[in-house]
Design a protein around this motif. Structure first.
Motif, PDB file in Angstrom:
ATOM      1  N   ALA A 179       0.691  -1.209  -0.099  1.00  0.00           N
ATOM      2  CA  ALA A 179      -0.020  -0.186  -0.093  1.00  0.00           C
ATOM      3  C   ALA A 179       0.808   1.277   0.047  1.00  0.00           C
ATOM      4  CB  ALA A 179      -1.172   0.084   1.085  1.00  0.00           C
ATOM      5  N   VAL A 180       2.071   1.190   0.753  1.00  0.00           N
ATOM      6  CA  VAL A 180       2.979   2.423   0.508  1.00  0.00           C
ATOM      7  C   VAL A 180       3.550   2.548  -0.668  1.00  0.00           C
ATOM      8  CG1 VAL A 180       5.105   3.088   1.735  1.00  0.00           C
ATOM      9  CG2 VAL A 180       3.488   2.027   3.289  1.00  0.00           C
ATOM     10  N   ALA A 181       3.905   1.460  -1.154  1.00  0.00           N
ATOM     11  CA  ALA A 181       4.716   1.597  -2.682  1.00  0.00           C
ATOM     12  C   ALA A 181       3.344   2.006  -3.727  1.00  0.00           C
ATOM     13  CB  ALA A 181       5.055   0.007  -2.998  1.00  0.00           C
ATOM     14  N   HIS A 182       2.325   1.570  -3.607  1.00  0.00           N
ATOM     15  CA  HIS A 182       1.418   2.130  -4.387  1.00  0.00           C
ATOM     16  C   HIS A 182       1.009   3.396  -4.218  1.00  0.00           C
ATOM     17  CE1 HIS A 182      -0.425  -1.542  -6.576  1.00  0.00           C
ATOM     18  NE2 HIS A 182      -0.228  -2.160  -5.566  1.00  0.00           N
ATOM     19  N   ALA A 183       1.081   3.950  -3.102  1.00  0.00           N
ATOM     20  CA  ALA A 183       0.676   5.261  -2.871  1.00  0.00           C
ATOM     21  C   ALA A 183       1.875   6.289  -3.282  1.00  0.00           C
ATOM     22  CB  ALA A 183       0.481   5.625  -1.148  1.00  0.00           C
ATOM     23  N   LEU A 184       3.034   5.875  -3.080  1.00  0.00           N
ATOM     24  CA  LEU A 184       4.239   6.609  -3.617  1.00  0.00           C
ATOM     25  C   LEU A 184       4.062   6.529  -5.111  1.00  0.00           C
ATOM     26  CD1 LEU A 184       6.770   5.119  -1.230  1.00  0.00           C
ATOM     27  CD2 LEU A 184       6.207   7.544  -1.400  1.00  0.00           C
ATOM     28  N   ALA A 185       3.713   5.531  -5.798  1.00  0.00           N
ATOM     29  CA  ALA A 185       4.165   5.462  -7.198  1.00  0.00           C
ATOM     30  C   ALA A 185       2.659   6.409  -7.846  1.00  0.00           C
ATOM     31  CB  ALA A 185       3.835   4.036  -7.641  1.00  0.00           C
ATOM     32  N   ASP A 186       1.645   6.461  -7.187  1.00  0.00           N
ATOM     33  CA  ASP A 186       0.249   6.848  -7.813  1.00  0.00           C
ATOM     34  C   ASP A 186       0.690   8.415  -7.636  1.00  0.00           C
ATOM     35  OD1 ASP A 186      -2.550   6.837  -8.554  1.00  0.00           O
ATOM     36  OD2 ASP A 186      -2.581   8.224  -6.589  1.00  0.00           O
ATOM     37  N   TRP A 187       1.390   8.878  -6.416  1.00  0.00           N
ATOM     38  CA  TRP A 187       1.413  10.296  -6.242  1.00  0.00           C
ATOM     39  C   TRP A 187       2.487  10.913  -7.038  1.00  0.00           C
ATOM     40  CZ3 TRP A 187       6.376  11.948  -3.652  1.00  0.00           C
ATOM     41  CH2 TRP A 187       6.227  13.432  -3.568  1.00  0.00           C
ATOM     42  N   MET A 188       3.640   9.879  -7.357  1.00  0.00           N
ATOM     43  CA  MET A 188       4.664  10.601  -8.291  1.00  0.00           C
ATOM     44  C   MET A 188       4.009  10.521  -9.838  1.00  0.00           C
ATOM     45  SD  MET A 188       8.375   8.939  -7.037  1.00  0.00           S
ATOM     46  CE  MET A 188       7.706   7.171  -6.940  1.00  0.00           C
ATOM     47  N   GLU A 189       3.163   9.640 -10.116  1.00  0.00           N
ATOM     48  CA  GLU A 189       2.428   9.693 -11.614  1.00  0.00           C
ATOM     49  C   GLU A 189       1.607  10.707 -11.766  1.00  0.00           C
ATOM     50  OE1 GLU A 189       1.062   5.836 -11.853  1.00  0.00           O
ATOM     51  OE2 GLU A 189       3.071   4.688 -12.167  1.00  0.00           O
ATOM     52  N   ARG A 190       0.563  10.813 -10.657  1.00  0.00           N
ATOM     53  CA  ARG A 190      -0.350  11.897 -10.765  1.00  0.00           C
ATOM     54  C   ARG A 190       0.091  13.476 -10.566  1.00  0.00           C
ATOM     55  NH1 ARG A 190      -5.804   9.678 -10.659  1.00  0.00           N
ATOM     56  NH2 ARG A 190      -5.609   7.313 -10.777  1.00  0.00           N
ATOM     57  N   GLU A 191       0.703  13.557  -9.269  1.00  0.00           N
ATOM     58  CA  GLU A 191       1.061  14.840  -8.855  1.00  0.00           C
ATOM     59  C   GLU A 191       2.424  15.352  -9.311  1.00  0.00           C
ATOM     60  OE1 GLU A 191      -1.249  16.402  -6.993  1.00  0.00           O
ATOM     61  OE2 GLU A 191      -2.541  14.612  -6.978  1.00  0.00           O
ATOM     62  N   LEU A 192       3.383  14.450  -9.417  1.00  0.00           N
ATOM     63  CA  LEU A 192       4.646  14.969 -10.168  1.00  0.00           C
ATOM     64  C   LEU A 192       4.705  14.837 -11.645  1.00  0.00           C
ATOM     65  CD1 LEU A 192       6.774  13.861  -7.277  1.00  0.00           C
ATOM     66  CD2 LEU A 192       5.587  15.691  -7.394  1.00  0.00           C
ATOM     67  N   GLY A 193       3.849  14.140 -12.366  1.00  0.00           N
ATOM     68  CA  GLY A 193       3.904  13.864 -13.652  1.00  0.00           C
ATOM     69  C   GLY A 193       5.052  12.770 -13.959  1.00  0.00           C
ATOM     70  N   LEU A 194       5.386  12.096 -13.180  1.00  0.00           N
ATOM     71  CA  LEU A 194       6.549  11.059 -13.633  1.00  0.00           C
ATOM     72  C   LEU A 194       6.032   9.821 -14.215  1.00  0.00           C
ATOM     73  CD1 LEU A 194       8.693  11.390 -10.373  1.00  0.00           C
ATOM     74  CD2 LEU A 194       8.880  12.803 -12.620  1.00  0.00           C
ATOM     75  N   ALA A 195       6.641   9.086 -14.903  1.00  0.00           N
ATOM     76  CA  ALA A 195       6.290   7.713 -15.438  1.00  0.00           C
ATOM     77  C   ALA A 195       7.163   6.575 -14.906  1.00  0.00           C
ATOM     78  CB  ALA A 195       6.211   8.055 -16.935  1.00  0.00           C
ATOM     79  N   GLY A 196       6.328   5.482 -14.551  1.00  0.00           N
ATOM     80  CA  GLY A 196       7.147   4.279 -14.114  1.00  0.00           C
ATOM     81  C   GLY A 196       7.751   3.408 -15.104  1.00  0.00           C
TER      82      GLY A 196
END
Length: 257
Positions: free
Chosen positions: A240-257
């Motif tokens: 859940a922590v990993a998902h939250a970090l990835a979702d935030w980086m993608e949605r809020e920071l505009g980064l892509a995994g």
């Protein structure tokens, strides 16, 4: 917002009091497998890093930037848990231009530590560690632990290992004292002011979620995620922590995994 490959914007992971880089193992593995670049750092006297522990959050933040400068890494996203969240906040305030995002897990400011626990960490560190472990979990033995769940016993063994790294005293006491004395959070928040993730445990007894309210108010560009766990979020709710970090980086920071 255009997407940038995460290899150019590594996620720097900072552990909490008495910990080491292994506390991020589940998150680093999950994120790395999905294309993110993760760098968990270990403070002096923690994990494999030699030398005496650093006695203040400010010195720890200076050390973080020194490590990144030496590796010629930047800009970055900083994430820290508990004591690590204060280090990340202070580091963000020091060099806001070298940061793209700040994730604060299990955070509070001020992060006051009870005089009793401080004294116990100095005089009877094994007892202090037992208390920290007990207060860090919402459920010591859940009926259905999450994949990657780190047990309280494993966490206790991790904290005990740190005590052997420095002959000069208690690493945990040094860390907790640094948290208790840190007063620069408001100034750091004003200096940073950028996109910030608050990742908090609903059942956190060490840093209750409400103790982050003033800090959240000082950082209006924030997103808050509450997880069904205690203070040791990475151990109790690893994915859940990993998902939250990835979702935030993608949605809020505009980064892509």
């Amino acid at each position: 917002m255009s997407a940038h490959h995460p290899s150019s914007l590594p996620l720097i992971l900072l552990h909490g009091a008495g910990g080491d880089a292994s506390v991020w193992a589940a998150q680093a593995d999950w994120l790395t497998a999905r294309g993110w670049q993760c760098l968990p750092l270990e403070l002096p006297a923690h994990g494999a890093t030699p030398a005496p522990p650093l006695g203040s959050i400010e010195r720890m933040a200076d050390w973080v930037w020194a490590q990144l400068d030496a590796r010629q890494i930047g800009p970055v996203v900083l994430a820290g848990h508990s004591m690590g969240s204060l280090i990340a906040l202070q580091a963000a305030g020091q060099r806001p231009g070298q940061l793209r995002g700040l994730a604060l897990l299990g955070t509070a400011f001020p992060m006051r530590v009870s005089p009793r626990l401080l004294a116990q960490a100095e005089q009877a560190p094994e007892e202090a560690i037992a208390n920290v472990v007990r207060w860090s979990y919402a459920q010591a033995e859940p009926l259905s632990p999450a994949p990657g769940f780190q047990s309280p016993q494993a966490y206790r063994e991790l904290l005990l290992r740190q005590q052997t790294h420095w002959a000069g005293g208690s690493v945990l006491a040094t860390d907790l004292t640094a948290c208790d004395r840190y007063s620069g959070g408001d100034a750091a928040a004003r200096s940073w002011g950028g996109p910030t993730l608050f990742l908090l445990g609903e059942h956190d007894r060490m840093t209750p979620a409400a103790q982050a309210d003033d800090l959240r108010a000082a950082l209006p560009r924030h997103r808050t995620v509450l997880l069904d766990c205690g203070h040791n979020l990475m151990a109790e709710a690893p994915h859940a922590v990993a998902h939250a970090l990835a979702d935030w980086m993608e949605r809020e920071l505009g980064l892509a995994g």
